[in-house]
Write a protein that holds these residues in place. Structure first.
Motif, mmCIF file in Angstrom:
data_model
loop_
_atom_site.group_PDB
_atom_site.id
_atom_site.type_symbol
_atom_site.label_atom_id
_atom_site.label_comp_id
_atom_site.label_asym_id
_atom_site.label_seq_id
_atom_site.Cartn_x
_atom_site.Cartn_y
_atom_site.Cartn_z
ATOM 1 N N LEU A 75 0.845 -1.187 0.000
ATOM 2 C CA LEU A 75 0.000 0.000 0.000
ATOM 3 C C LEU A 75 0.880 1.237 0.000
ATOM 4 O O LEU A 75 1.978 1.232 0.574
ATOM 5 N N ALA A 76 0.421 2.296 -0.636
ATOM 6 C CA ALA A 76 1.207 3.529 -0.728
ATOM 7 C C ALA A 76 0.286 4.727 -0.616
ATOM 8 O O ALA A 76 -0.859 4.697 -1.081
ATOM 9 N N ILE A 77 0.785 5.770 -0.003
ATOM 10 C CA ILE A 77 0.029 7.005 0.153
ATOM 11 C C ILE A 77 0.666 8.095 -0.694
ATOM 12 O O ILE A 77 1.891 8.190 -0.783
ATOM 13 N N GLY A 78 -0.168 8.904 -1.322
ATOM 14 C CA GLY A 78 0.320 10.033 -2.099
ATOM 15 C C GLY A 78 0.065 11.347 -1.381
ATOM 16 O O GLY A 78 -0.761 11.439 -0.469
ATOM 17 N N VAL A 98 -5.532 9.560 -0.496
ATOM 18 C CA VAL A 98 -4.838 9.406 -1.784
ATOM 19 C C VAL A 98 -3.985 8.143 -1.687
ATOM 20 O O VAL A 98 -2.787 8.175 -1.418
ATOM 21 N N MET A 99 -4.639 7.004 -1.880
ATOM 22 C CA MET A 99 -3.989 5.716 -1.694
ATOM 23 C C MET A 99 -3.928 4.962 -3.025
ATOM 24 O O MET A 99 -4.817 5.099 -3.868
ATOM 25 N N PHE A 100 -2.869 4.173 -3.185
ATOM 26 C CA PHE A 100 -2.740 3.311 -4.355
ATOM 27 C C PHE A 100 -1.925 2.094 -3.956
ATOM 28 O O PHE A 100 -1.496 1.980 -2.796
ATOM 29 N N THR A 101 -1.739 1.177 -4.867
ATOM 30 C CA THR A 101 -0.928 -0.006 -4.589
ATOM 31 C C THR A 101 0.272 -0.050 -5.529
ATOM 32 O O THR A 101 0.240 0.490 -6.633
ATOM 33 N N LYS A 102 1.332 -0.679 -5.050
ATOM 34 C CA LYS A 102 2.415 -1.127 -5.910
ATOM 35 C C LYS A 102 2.334 -2.646 -5.894
ATOM 36 O O LYS A 102 2.167 -3.251 -4.837
ATOM 37 N N LEU A 218 5.697 14.642 7.652
ATOM 38 C CA LEU A 218 4.587 13.878 7.105
ATOM 39 C C LEU A 218 3.258 14.519 7.522
ATOM 40 O O LEU A 218 3.064 14.854 8.690
ATOM 41 N N ILE A 219 2.351 14.673 6.578
ATOM 42 C CA ILE A 219 1.021 15.185 6.921
ATOM 43 C C ILE A 219 0.299 14.174 7.800
ATOM 44 O O ILE A 219 -0.315 14.526 8.812
ATOM 45 N N PHE A 220 0.379 12.905 7.411
ATOM 46 C CA PHE A 220 -0.193 11.825 8.196
ATOM 47 C C PHE A 220 0.954 10.920 8.638
ATOM 48 O O PHE A 220 1.605 10.270 7.819
ATOM 49 N N SER A 221 1.210 10.881 9.920
ATOM 50 C CA SER A 221 2.340 10.143 10.478
ATOM 51 C C SER A 221 2.156 8.640 10.286
ATOM 52 O O SER A 221 1.079 8.165 9.893
ATOM 53 N N VAL A 222 3.200 7.893 10.582
ATOM 54 C CA VAL A 222 3.100 6.430 10.518
ATOM 55 C C VAL A 222 1.947 5.924 11.381
ATOM 56 O O VAL A 222 1.104 5.143 10.908
ATOM 57 N N PRO A 223 1.825 6.331 12.650
ATOM 58 C CA PRO A 223 0.682 5.854 13.437
ATOM 59 C C PRO A 223 -0.664 6.253 12.839
ATOM 60 O O PRO A 223 -1.622 5.465 12.868
ATOM 61 N N ALA A 224 -0.751 7.471 12.297
ATOM 62 C CA ALA A 224 -2.018 7.907 11.698
ATOM 63 C C ALA A 224 -2.374 7.042 10.497
ATOM 64 O O ALA A 224 -3.544 6.653 10.314
ATOM 65 N N MET A 225 -1.390 6.722 9.654
ATOM 66 C CA MET A 225 -1.660 5.908 8.473
ATOM 67 C C MET A 225 -2.069 4.484 8.853
ATOM 68 O O MET A 225 -3.020 3.927 8.297
ATOM 69 N N VAL A 240 3.538 -4.239 3.321
ATOM 70 C CA VAL A 240 4.480 -3.144 3.105
ATOM 71 C C VAL A 240 3.698 -1.860 2.848
ATOM 72 O O VAL A 240 2.750 -1.852 2.064
ATOM 73 N N LEU A 241 4.106 -0.782 3.513
ATOM 74 C CA LEU A 241 3.445 0.511 3.371
ATOM 75 C C LEU A 241 4.465 1.582 3.007
ATOM 76 O O LEU A 241 5.360 1.895 3.797
ATOM 77 N N PHE A 242 4.336 2.140 1.800
ATOM 78 C CA PHE A 242 5.137 3.291 1.383
ATOM 79 C C PHE A 242 4.445 4.549 1.923
ATOM 80 O O PHE A 242 3.263 4.762 1.687
ATOM 81 N N THR A 243 5.198 5.398 2.616
ATOM 82 C CA THR A 243 4.565 6.467 3.402
ATOM 83 C C THR A 243 4.530 7.837 2.724
ATOM 84 O O THR A 243 4.052 8.796 3.318
ATOM 85 N N GLY A 244 4.991 7.948 1.491
ATOM 86 C CA GLY A 244 4.951 9.228 0.793
ATOM 87 C C GLY A 244 6.329 9.813 0.596
ATOM 88 O O GLY A 244 7.288 9.448 1.278
ATOM 89 N N THR A 245 6.424 10.746 -0.354
ATOM 90 C CA THR A 245 7.719 11.322 -0.718
ATOM 91 C C THR A 245 7.746 12.825 -0.473
ATOM 92 O O THR A 245 6.720 13.498 -0.647
ATOM 93 N N PRO A 246 8.890 13.379 -0.071
ATOM 94 C CA PRO A 246 9.005 14.830 0.074
ATOM 95 C C PRO A 246 9.145 15.513 -1.281
ATOM 96 O O PRO A 246 9.208 14.861 -2.325
ATOM 97 N N ALA A 247 9.203 16.828 -1.257
ATOM 98 C CA ALA A 247 9.331 17.609 -2.492
ATOM 99 C C ALA A 247 10.668 17.321 -3.178
ATOM 100 O O ALA A 247 11.618 16.838 -2.570
ATOM 101 N N GLY A 248 10.703 17.631 -4.488
ATOM 102 C CA GLY A 248 11.933 17.496 -5.250
ATOM 103 C C GLY A 248 11.876 16.479 -6.361
ATOM 104 O O GLY A 248 12.899 16.179 -6.981
ATOM 105 N N VAL A 249 10.680 15.929 -6.643
ATOM 106 C CA VAL A 249 10.584 14.943 -7.714
ATOM 107 C C VAL A 249 10.814 15.628 -9.065
ATOM 108 O O VAL A 249 10.655 16.845 -9.217
#
Length: 284
Positions: A75-78, A98-102, A218-225, A240-249
């Motif tokens: 699972l991954a959060i955007g 804003v959730m999706f899967t890998k 993180l807008i939504f922390s690990v415990p929140a997610m 497995v949970l991907f928790t989001g990426t910071p700016a700079g993509v």
């Protein structure tokens, strides 16, 4: 404690990161060699791992695989960092929706060569990755960390054209191509970290820093997610949970910048380790 997948076998990694203890042999067969299976026995395993262990044997980081190689769910959060939401042209979400899967087949170890699909629009996204250690269902936020086995480094590599193609864009295909889910180099249990809620993460392309942030942002922390997701569906041991990426993509730059054959991407989370990907042109 650090656990790793060494040539398909479960090992414990020494504190200096240079030695590996084969778990099946050290436990006399109490725990098997499969790195994925250990998450079903996580409480027993962590209790056993506090016992004196034999000295580790040297290993090459290139021989490491994904710490959780066959999860039932990825699972991954955007949009989970405010500045990344802004560079993507979206408002900051008020809930982790804003959730999706890998797809699990994209997961690899920390040092890999990745084929770039034609089109030249593959982007980088460094992330903190969580692995679940106990089934979580309707877990209150204050108890969420009890369900986390550990943390690792991840790259949510993203092919932007496929990610948004079609009359109704979906993310999963463009984020699940072969090799698009590097993780590792090992799993670090939260007790090993000075502050599990505030870790620096970042990545560089050919030595140039392109992303840098801290997980306290993180807008939504690990415990929140973990809490919010477990209210919707069960999180299972080894998920497995991907928790989001910071700016700079690359997509957020003017002009956009994407990965090219010959590029080297190095990603890190402090206190955990780093990933290293080399990119080549597709062979067909």
């Amino acid at each position: 404690m650090r656990i790793a997948n060494l040539k398909g076998r479960l090992v414990l990694v020494t504190a200096d990161g240079t030695g590996a203890v084969d778990v099946e042999r050290a436990s006399g067969g109490r725990f098997g060699p499969d790195p994925q299976a250990v998450y079903e026995q996580w409480a027993d395993f962590t209790a056993w791992a506090t016992e004196p262990l034999p000295a580790g044997e040297p290993f090459a980081v290139e021989d490491l695989g994904a710490p959780a190689p066959r999860p039932r769910q990825v699972l991954a959060i955007g949009l989970n960092y405010s500045k990344h939401a802004a560079e993507s042209g979206f408002a900051v979400p008020d809930a982790p929706t804003v959730m999706f899967t890998k797809w699990p087949s994209c997961l690899t170890g920390p040092v890999t060569t990745v084929e770039l699909p034609a089109g030249g629009s593959t982007d980088w996204e460094v992330e903190l990755v969580v692995v679940i250690g106990a089934t979580a269902r309707n877990v209150p936020q204050e108890r969420a960390w009890e369900h986390v086995a550990g943390l690792t480094v991840g790259q949510d590599l993203s092919e932007r054209v496929r990610q948004t193609a079609g009359p109704s864009p979906q993310f999963s295909l463009g984020k699940s191509l072969p090799g698009f889910g590097p993780t590792g180099p090992w799993l670090v249990t939260p007790d090993e970290l000075d502050d599990r809620d505030d870790l620096e993460l970042g990545c560089s392309v050919n030595g140039e820093e392109v992303q840098k942030g801290r997980t306290r942002e993180l807008i939504f922390s690990v415990p929140a997610m973990v809490s919010k997701l477990s209210a919707a569906l069960p999180l299972l041991p080894g998920d497995v949970l991907f928790t989001g990426t910071p700016a700079g993509v690359g997509m957020g730059r003017t002009p956009p910048r994407f990965l090219a054959p010959g590029d080297e991407l190095v990603s890190y989370v402090t206190g955990i380790g780093e990933l290293r990907q080399r990119f080549v042109a597709a062979t067909n």
